[in-house]
Design a protein around this motif. Structure first.
Motif, mmCIF file in Angstrom:
data_model
loop_
_atom_site.group_PDB
_atom_site.id
_atom_site.type_symbol
_atom_site.label_atom_id
_atom_site.label_comp_id
_atom_site.label_asym_id
_atom_site.label_seq_id
_atom_site.Cartn_x
_atom_site.Cartn_y
_atom_site.Cartn_z
ATOM 1 N N GLN A 118 47.350 55.005 34.620
ATOM 2 C CA GLN A 118 47.220 55.388 36.018
ATOM 3 C C GLN A 118 48.077 54.455 36.865
ATOM 4 O OE1 GLN A 118 42.585 55.465 35.497
ATOM 5 N NE2 GLN A 118 43.023 56.587 37.382
ATOM 6 N N VAL A 120 48.820 52.092 39.842
ATOM 7 C CA VAL A 120 48.085 51.185 40.732
ATOM 8 C C VAL A 120 49.101 50.353 41.508
ATOM 9 C CG1 VAL A 120 46.439 49.275 40.887
ATOM 10 C CG2 VAL A 120 46.129 51.055 39.138
ATOM 11 N N ALA A 190 44.078 53.090 31.306
ATOM 12 C CA ALA A 190 42.845 53.508 31.967
ATOM 13 C C ALA A 190 41.734 52.462 31.882
ATOM 14 C CB ALA A 190 42.372 54.831 31.374
ATOM 15 N N ASP A 191 41.614 51.770 30.741
ATOM 16 C CA ASP A 191 40.519 50.812 30.594
ATOM 17 C C ASP A 191 40.787 49.481 31.302
ATOM 18 O OD1 ASP A 191 42.584 50.147 28.885
ATOM 19 O OD2 ASP A 191 41.258 49.354 27.330
ATOM 20 N N LYS A 192 41.987 49.333 31.880
ATOM 21 C CA LYS A 192 42.326 48.100 32.587
ATOM 22 C C LYS A 192 42.379 48.289 34.104
ATOM 23 C CE LYS A 192 43.077 45.633 28.818
ATOM 24 N NZ LYS A 192 42.272 44.443 28.472
ATOM 25 N N VAL A 193 42.195 49.531 34.549
ATOM 26 C CA VAL A 193 42.314 49.817 35.977
ATOM 27 C C VAL A 193 41.235 49.099 36.780
ATOM 28 C CG1 VAL A 193 42.159 51.616 37.732
ATOM 29 C CG2 VAL A 193 43.496 52.014 35.661
ATOM 30 N N GLN A 194 39.982 49.208 36.356
ATOM 31 C CA GLN A 194 38.886 48.613 37.131
ATOM 32 C C GLN A 194 39.016 47.099 37.267
ATOM 33 O OE1 GLN A 194 34.932 49.915 36.072
ATOM 34 N NE2 GLN A 194 33.940 48.189 37.107
ATOM 35 N N PRO A 195 39.252 46.345 36.195
ATOM 36 C CA PRO A 195 39.398 44.890 36.355
ATOM 37 C C PRO A 195 40.537 44.512 37.302
ATOM 38 C CG PRO A 195 39.093 45.445 34.047
ATOM 39 C CD PRO A 195 39.307 46.731 34.773
ATOM 40 N N VAL A 197 41.785 46.398 39.823
ATOM 41 C CA VAL A 197 41.398 46.765 41.189
ATOM 42 C C VAL A 197 40.410 45.746 41.743
ATOM 43 C CG1 VAL A 197 40.207 48.489 42.595
ATOM 44 C CG2 VAL A 197 41.878 49.216 40.878
ATOM 45 N N GLU A 198 39.488 45.306 40.927
ATOM 46 C CA GLU A 198 38.522 44.296 41.369
ATOM 47 C C GLU A 198 39.225 42.989 41.735
ATOM 48 O OE1 GLU A 198 35.771 44.043 38.155
ATOM 49 O OE2 GLU A 198 34.606 45.803 38.801
ATOM 50 N N ASP A 201 40.863 43.576 45.107
ATOM 51 C CA ASP A 201 39.866 43.584 46.178
ATOM 52 C C ASP A 201 39.347 42.177 46.472
ATOM 53 O OD1 ASP A 201 40.152 46.282 46.405
ATOM 54 O OD2 ASP A 201 38.365 46.805 45.235
#
Length: 220
Positions: A118, A120, A190-195, A197-198, A201
């Protein structure tokens, strides 16, 4: 009165096979015909294929400007490239990187369900993004934002991504000097997007380090 001798007219003789000029002429005609036939046959061996018009990155959507046609001669067995005898597969996705000017393998293009990355957008120090361009590969390091002076000393840097593809490098902002920042769009598994983005932020510091073999400067 004595009559002057009249010159006798010579008859034109039909050329014979023993005439060297005729033989040379025939050989030249045969040679020209042979070379022409070889040239035509050689041209007929060329096939139309799609070639990357710019650096294409895994995750890109294929549009009308992604490919250009080229007529090439392929060696036996080299048929795994996207043929340009059919329309370009606009709307599909790149599943792997293809450099500008390279022929596009059939396996490099697929559907949305085959894409595992994705896009980013992150902001990083302009010094660490210098020389990056579309198609570059970078390792992404995160240093947590310090809340106190003591935390700054103990903040640890972690590599959160390896060899992420750069989709776009946007204009620097924030002025010149160490405070200048650049926005960079990268393709993230995909499995690295959340960390990631966090980390963004939380206003952590992001540093992009070119991976081995990364494209630098001047790429499209």
């Amino acid at each position: 009165m004595t009559e002057l001798a009249r010159p006798s007219a010579k008859r034109l003789q039909r050329p014979s096979w023993r005439d060297s000029r005729l033989v040379v002429g025939v050989l030249l005609v045969i040679l020209a015909a042979t070379l022409g036939a070889k040239a035509v046959a050689s041209a007929d061996d060329r096939v139309p294929v799609w070639v990357a018009a710019t650096n294409l990155v895994a995750g890109d959507t294929v549009d009308a400007g992604s490919f250009v046609r080229a007529d090439v001669r392929l060696a036996d067995g080299m048929n795994a490239y996207l043929g340009a005898d059919a329309p370009a597969p606009t709307g599909s996705f790149m599943l792997r990187d293809v450099r500008a000017g390279e022929m596009v393998p059939t396996s490099a293009v697929g559907g949305a369900d085959e894409v595992d990355v994705q896009r980013v957008t992150v902001r990083a120090d302009a010094m660490s993004t210098s020389g990056l361009t579309r198609g570059s590969r970078v390792d992404v390091f995160v240093t947590p934002k310090a809340t106190t002076t003591g935390d700054q000393a103990s903040a640890s840097t972690t590599r959160v991504l390896r060899s992420a593809a750069v989709a776009n490098v946007l204009t620097s902002s924030g002025g010149f000097g160490a405070g200048s920042m650049t926005s960079v769009q990268i393709y993230v598994p995909a499995d690295k997007v959340q960390p990631l983005v966090e980390a963004v932020d939380a206003e952590s510091k992001l540093t992009l380090v070119p991976s081995v073999g990364a494209v630098s400067g001047g790429g499209a």
